[in-house]
Each structure stands twice: as structure tokens, then as C-alpha cells.
Design a protein around this motif. Sequence first.
Motif, PDB file in Angstrom:
ATOM      1  N   ARG A 193       0.841  -1.206   0.000  1.00  0.00           N
ATOM      2  CA  ARG A 193       0.000   0.000   0.000  1.00  0.00           C
ATOM      3  C   ARG A 193       0.874   1.253   0.000  1.00  0.00           C
ATOM      4  O   ARG A 193       0.587   2.220  -0.711  1.00  0.00           O
ATOM      5  CB  ARG A 193      -0.934  -0.008   1.208  1.00  0.00           C
ATOM      6  CG  ARG A 193      -1.881   1.155   1.256  1.00  0.00           C
ATOM      7  CD  ARG A 193      -2.901   1.071   0.120  1.00  0.00           C
ATOM      8  NE  ARG A 193      -3.752   2.235   0.152  1.00  0.00           N
ATOM      9  CZ  ARG A 193      -3.884   3.076  -0.862  1.00  0.00           C
ATOM     10  NH1 ARG A 193      -3.255   2.871  -1.993  1.00  0.00           N
ATOM     11  NH2 ARG A 193      -4.665   4.122  -0.756  1.00  0.00           N
ATOM     12  N   LEU A 194       1.933   1.243   0.794  1.00  0.00           N
ATOM     13  CA  LEU A 194       2.844   2.389   0.828  1.00  0.00           C
ATOM     14  C   LEU A 194       3.483   2.609  -0.540  1.00  0.00           C
ATOM     15  O   LEU A 194       3.609   3.746  -1.008  1.00  0.00           O
ATOM     16  CB  LEU A 194       3.932   2.176   1.882  1.00  0.00           C
ATOM     17  CG  LEU A 194       3.477   2.200   3.330  1.00  0.00           C
ATOM     18  CD1 LEU A 194       4.617   1.789   4.242  1.00  0.00           C
ATOM     19  CD2 LEU A 194       2.927   3.557   3.712  1.00  0.00           C
ATOM     20  N   ALA A 233      10.067   0.578   9.959  1.00  0.00           N
ATOM     21  CA  ALA A 233      11.197   1.514   9.980  1.00  0.00           C
ATOM     22  C   ALA A 233      12.361   0.914  10.753  1.00  0.00           C
ATOM     23  O   ALA A 233      13.514   0.986  10.325  1.00  0.00           O
ATOM     24  CB  ALA A 233      10.768   2.849  10.590  1.00  0.00           C
ATOM     25  N   GLY A 234      12.065   0.288  11.881  1.00  0.00           N
ATOM     26  CA  GLY A 234      13.105  -0.330  12.690  1.00  0.00           C
ATOM     27  C   GLY A 234      13.794  -1.488  12.001  1.00  0.00           C
ATOM     28  O   GLY A 234      14.976  -1.749  12.225  1.00  0.00           O
ATOM     29  N   VAL A 246      11.584   4.506   5.241  1.00  0.00           N
ATOM     30  CA  VAL A 246      12.196   5.697   5.817  1.00  0.00           C
ATOM     31  C   VAL A 246      11.063   6.576   6.320  1.00  0.00           C
ATOM     32  O   VAL A 246      10.219   7.024   5.536  1.00  0.00           O
ATOM     33  CB  VAL A 246      13.036   6.460   4.766  1.00  0.00           C
ATOM     34  CG1 VAL A 246      13.625   7.726   5.375  1.00  0.00           C
ATOM     35  CG2 VAL A 246      14.130   5.562   4.197  1.00  0.00           C
ATOM     36  N   LEU A 247      11.019   6.784   7.633  1.00  0.00           N
ATOM     37  CA  LEU A 247      10.037   7.685   8.251  1.00  0.00           C
ATOM     38  C   LEU A 247      10.729   9.001   8.559  1.00  0.00           C
ATOM     39  O   LEU A 247      11.845   9.015   9.069  1.00  0.00           O
ATOM     40  CB  LEU A 247       9.506   7.098   9.562  1.00  0.00           C
ATOM     41  CG  LEU A 247       8.436   6.028   9.495  1.00  0.00           C
ATOM     42  CD1 LEU A 247       8.089   5.547  10.893  1.00  0.00           C
ATOM     43  CD2 LEU A 247       7.202   6.509   8.772  1.00  0.00           C
ATOM     44  N   ARG A 248      10.060  10.100   8.275  1.00  0.00           N
ATOM     45  CA  ARG A 248      10.576  11.435   8.585  1.00  0.00           C
ATOM     46  C   ARG A 248       9.502  12.187   9.361  1.00  0.00           C
ATOM     47  O   ARG A 248       8.320  11.955   9.181  1.00  0.00           O
ATOM     48  CB  ARG A 248      10.893  12.220   7.312  1.00  0.00           C
ATOM     49  CG  ARG A 248      11.982  11.635   6.478  1.00  0.00           C
ATOM     50  CD  ARG A 248      13.348  12.027   7.025  1.00  0.00           C
ATOM     51  NE  ARG A 248      14.370  11.558   6.114  1.00  0.00           N
ATOM     52  CZ  ARG A 248      15.343  10.746   6.454  1.00  0.00           C
ATOM     53  NH1 ARG A 248      15.466  10.339   7.680  1.00  0.00           N
ATOM     54  NH2 ARG A 248      16.234  10.355   5.572  1.00  0.00           N
ATOM     55  N   ALA A 249       9.959  13.123  10.169  1.00  0.00           N
ATOM     56  CA  ALA A 249       9.022  13.962  10.915  1.00  0.00           C
ATOM     57  C   ALA A 249       9.379  15.420  10.685  1.00  0.00           C
ATOM     58  O   ALA A 249      10.553  15.793  10.683  1.00  0.00           O
ATOM     59  CB  ALA A 249       9.062  13.640  12.396  1.00  0.00           C
ATOM     60  N   LEU A 250       8.363  16.230  10.482  1.00  0.00           N
ATOM     61  CA  LEU A 250       8.537  17.669  10.409  1.00  0.00           C
ATOM     62  C   LEU A 250       8.288  18.236  11.798  1.00  0.00           C
ATOM     63  O   LEU A 250       7.469  17.701  12.546  1.00  0.00           O
ATOM     64  CB  LEU A 250       7.538  18.274   9.416  1.00  0.00           C
ATOM     65  CG  LEU A 250       7.668  17.797   7.969  1.00  0.00           C
ATOM     66  CD1 LEU A 250       6.501  18.323   7.134  1.00  0.00           C
ATOM     67  CD2 LEU A 250       8.987  18.246   7.387  1.00  0.00           C
ATOM     68  N   VAL A 269       5.891   8.829   5.606  1.00  0.00           N
ATOM     69  CA  VAL A 269       6.735   7.843   4.949  1.00  0.00           C
ATOM     70  C   VAL A 269       7.390   8.529   3.762  1.00  0.00           C
ATOM     71  O   VAL A 269       6.713   8.973   2.836  1.00  0.00           O
ATOM     72  CB  VAL A 269       5.926   6.619   4.491  1.00  0.00           C
ATOM     73  CG1 VAL A 269       6.821   5.618   3.777  1.00  0.00           C
ATOM     74  CG2 VAL A 269       5.235   5.962   5.679  1.00  0.00           C
ATOM     75  N   GLU A 270       8.711   8.625   3.829  1.00  0.00           N
ATOM     76  CA  GLU A 270       9.461   9.286   2.760  1.00  0.00           C
ATOM     77  C   GLU A 270       9.764   8.325   1.611  1.00  0.00           C
ATOM     78  O   GLU A 270       9.755   8.719   0.450  1.00  0.00           O
ATOM     79  CB  GLU A 270      10.757   9.856   3.312  1.00  0.00           C
ATOM     80  CG  GLU A 270      11.563  10.621   2.296  1.00  0.00           C
ATOM     81  CD  GLU A 270      12.782  11.255   2.914  1.00  0.00           C
ATOM     82  OE1 GLU A 270      12.811  12.488   2.997  1.00  0.00           O
ATOM     83  OE2 GLU A 270      13.693  10.510   3.328  1.00  0.00           O
TER      84      GLU A 270
END
Length: 83
Positions: free
Chosen positions: A15-16, A47-48, A53-57, A64-65
Motif C-alpha cells: 500500500r505504501l 522503519a526499525g 524511511v520515516l521522517r518527521a517535520l 513515509v518518505e
Amino acid sequence: MDFNITAEEEALLLRLREHLQAGNLPYVDELAAELGDEVRPQLRSLAGKGWIVLRALPGSTAYVEALTPLAESALSNRRNAGG
């Protein structure tokens, strides 16, 4: 990279990949609204394990990047192997 993932995690990865191929960077909150809150720990797990690749603003939820190159390869191999 941990190649041991659950069937649910594999379905989430597919799905991602759909989102990412469409040019969308899906936010965790959006995915939870779409797929249910159980997606949150699955995303952290993926991610672990090195699959995404997870990113946070700042002041925002994570998004999800990308799928990692190894994840893309593994998904292709799984599909070619019939599952």
C-alpha cells in the motif's frame, strides 16, 4: 535489514508503494485514518527493520518518505516468487 515481516506488514508495504509511486508522501495520521490505528506500530516496526524511511517535520506527524532500496528489491523478489 530484518527480512522477517508479517503478512500485515507486507500488505502495508505494498500500500505504501502505491502511495509513493503516485507521488504521495503518506502521513502516519492519514494512513491511520485510512487503515486503522494498528498501522502505527506496524510503521514503527517496518522503519526499525529497515524497510521504510520515516521522517518527521517539526510540530507534525511523521510521514513515509520512501521504501528502502532493499525493501523494493525484496518486494519484487517476493512477488516473482509467488508470495
